[in-house]
Design an enzyme around this catalytic site. Structure first.
Site, PDB file in Angstrom:
ATOM      1  N   GLU A 158     -52.550  12.888 -17.827  1.00 55.95           N
ATOM      2  CA  GLU A 158     -52.388  12.052 -19.012  1.00 55.95           C
ATOM      3  C   GLU A 158     -52.399  10.388 -18.928  1.00 55.95           C
ATOM      4  O   GLU A 158     -52.857  10.552 -17.557  1.00 55.95           O
ATOM      5  CB  GLU A 158     -51.110  11.940 -19.540  1.00 55.95           C
ATOM      6  CG  GLU A 158     -50.593  11.493 -20.559  1.00 55.95           C
ATOM      7  CD  GLU A 158     -48.947  11.607 -21.804  1.00 55.95           C
ATOM      8  OE1 GLU A 158     -48.734  12.665 -21.040  1.00 55.95           O
ATOM      9  OE2 GLU A 158     -48.856  10.206 -21.984  1.00 55.95           O
ATOM     10  N   LYS A 180     -43.321  22.639 -17.867  1.00 59.95           N
ATOM     11  CA  LYS A 180     -43.892  21.669 -17.326  1.00 59.95           C
ATOM     12  C   LYS A 180     -43.199  20.769 -16.655  1.00 59.95           C
ATOM     13  O   LYS A 180     -41.997  19.540 -17.476  1.00 59.95           O
ATOM     14  CB  LYS A 180     -44.779  21.148 -18.780  1.00 59.95           C
ATOM     15  CG  LYS A 180     -45.541  20.047 -18.046  1.00 59.95           C
ATOM     16  CD  LYS A 180     -46.723  19.183 -19.494  1.00 59.95           C
ATOM     17  CE  LYS A 180     -46.193  18.969 -21.028  1.00 59.95           C
ATOM     18  NZ  LYS A 180     -45.378  17.408 -20.455  1.00 59.95           N
ATOM     19  N   ASP A 195     -41.511  16.532 -24.384  1.00 60.75           N
ATOM     20  CA  ASP A 195     -40.275  15.589 -24.567  1.00 60.75           C
ATOM     21  C   ASP A 195     -40.641  14.519 -25.934  1.00 60.75           C
ATOM     22  O   ASP A 195     -39.437  13.868 -25.784  1.00 60.75           O
ATOM     23  CB  ASP A 195     -39.477  15.536 -23.585  1.00 60.75           C
ATOM     24  CG  ASP A 195     -40.233  14.409 -21.777  1.00 60.75           C
ATOM     25  OD1 ASP A 195     -41.549  14.723 -22.757  1.00 60.75           O
ATOM     26  OD2 ASP A 195     -40.130  14.561 -21.545  1.00 60.75           O
ATOM     27  N   SER A 196     -42.172  14.757 -25.786  1.00 57.73           N
ATOM     28  CA  SER A 196     -42.075  13.479 -27.058  1.00 57.73           C
ATOM     29  C   SER A 196     -41.175  13.586 -28.393  1.00 57.73           C
ATOM     30  O   SER A 196     -40.675  12.803 -29.005  1.00 57.73           O
ATOM     31  CB  SER A 196     -43.935  13.853 -27.256  1.00 57.73           C
ATOM     32  OG  SER A 196     -43.934  14.853 -27.137  1.00 57.73           O
TER      33      SER A 196
HETATM   34  O1  KIV Z   1     -44.340  15.810 -24.597  1.00 60.79           O
HETATM   35  C1  KIV Z   1     -45.603  15.477 -24.642  1.00 60.79           C
HETATM   36  O2  KIV Z   1     -45.864  15.762 -26.172  1.00 60.79           O
HETATM   37  C2  KIV Z   1     -46.394  15.877 -23.477  1.00 60.79           C
HETATM   38  C3  KIV Z   1     -48.045  15.583 -23.380  1.00 60.79           C
HETATM   39  C4  KIV Z   1     -48.561  14.428 -24.456  1.00 60.79           C
HETATM   40  C5  KIV Z   1     -48.670  16.454 -22.483  1.00 60.79           C
HETATM   41  O3  KIV Z   1     -45.612  15.827 -22.959  1.00 60.79           O
HETATM   42 NA    NA Z   2     -43.957  15.370 -22.452  1.00 59.11          NA
END
Ligand code: KIV
Ligand code: NA
Length: 284
Positions: free
Chosen positions: A189, A115, A45-46
């Site tokens: 994280e 996730k 979700d980044s």
């Molecule tokens: O959304 C993301 O990029 C993440 C990673 C940093 C683990 O959750």
């Molecule tokens: Na994420």
């Protein structure tokens, strides 16, 4: 190529081979990750910040996220694909959360696991949700430590488990709970490397670290950080392996200048021919 399965990931883990994971946000970044032979791709979700210009992952809707998951999944390759459950897509109620996980998977058959970010309290809602996903045979990667969807309750983006031993114990305890529930892997994280190493050593499922040091079973980084795509602050734990933004901007400005200078396109090199008779007919 056949996609790696949980068995393949576990085999790597039991061999002591580090597991690689990288985020992807669209067809291009997913192709690059596949061509680089990453074991796992995370549709993170980044994408909210790294591709859509939002300030936080809390601004991303499930519908927007779905669109990106679809694009990532159109890139074929052997990577095991994990998709985040975005903020707001599972917290309302268990049935809503289950529906949304099914929706992600129905629309994107390459998604092999979801996730879910999880807090540290023993009655954290995410634990219930994860349990219900697992009871239904949906594979889950837990995510603890700095959980960006909870940035407000964490009081900012900062290292977790470094202030008091009780915080580190809570991280350890929730990692054990996630394993007991049936998660096949856990993302750690922004956790001090000595703490994440102990957490990893006490588990019999792989940990995937980001800002968690070399002692985890695998590593994940955000693709736009690895490639230097955006003019953002680089956190301490990030290693940029390229400066794509500089190369991209320089290539684009060269193009713009050549258009302004009329040095692109070049007749001959970039043009199509027309038969003389056709041309003569045409202009007469
Ligand atoms: O959304 C993301 O990029 C993440 C990673 C940093 C683990 O959750
Ligand atoms: Na994420």
């Amino acid at each position: 190529a056949q996609q790696l399965t949980v068995r393949d990931i576990m085999a790597k883990y039991h061999n002591g081979s580090p597991i690689s994971m990288v985020t992807a946000y669209d067809y291009i970044t997913a192709r690059w990750a596949q061509e680089a032979d990453s074991d796992m791709i995370l549709v993170g979700d980044s994408v909210a910040m790294c591709s859509l210009g939002y300030e936080s992952t809390t601004q991303l809707s499930l519908a927007e996220f779905q669109y990106h998951v679809g694009a990532v999944c159109r890139a074929s390759g052997s990577a095991f694909v994990v998709a985040d459950m975005p903020f707001g897509s599972f917290e309302k109620s268990i049935p809503d959360g289950i529906d949304n996980a099914f929706q992600l998977m129905h629309l994107n058959p390459r998604v092999q696991a979801v996730k879910v970010e999880c807090g540290l309290s023993e009655d954290d809602y995410s634990l219930e949700y994860i349990r219900e996903l697992l009871r239904r045979g949906i594979q889950v990667v837990g995510h603890i430590g700095l959980t960006p969807q909870r940035v407000h309750s964490l009081g900012g983006y900062r290292v977790q488990g470094n202030k008091q031993s009780s915080d580190a114990v809570a991280l350890y305890n929730v990692s054990q709970t996630l394993q007991r529930l049936g998660c096949f892997s856990i993302v750690l994280e922004c956790i001090p490397h000595k703490i994440s190493s102990v957490i990893t050593d006490k588990l019999h499922i792989p940990t995937i670290g980001i800002g968690a040091g070399p002692g985890t079973s695998g590593q994940v980084l955000v693709q736009s950080d690895i490639l230097g795509m955006l003019p953002v602050h680089k956190p301490k734990f990030v290693k940029a392996y390229a400066d794509l933004r500089t190369s991209a901007v320089s290539a684009l400005s060269q193009y713009v200048q050549e258009v302004h200078a009329k040095s692109f396109p070049q007749t001959g090199q970039h043009t199509f021919k027309v038969n003389d008779e056709v041309y003569d007919d045409f202009i007469s």
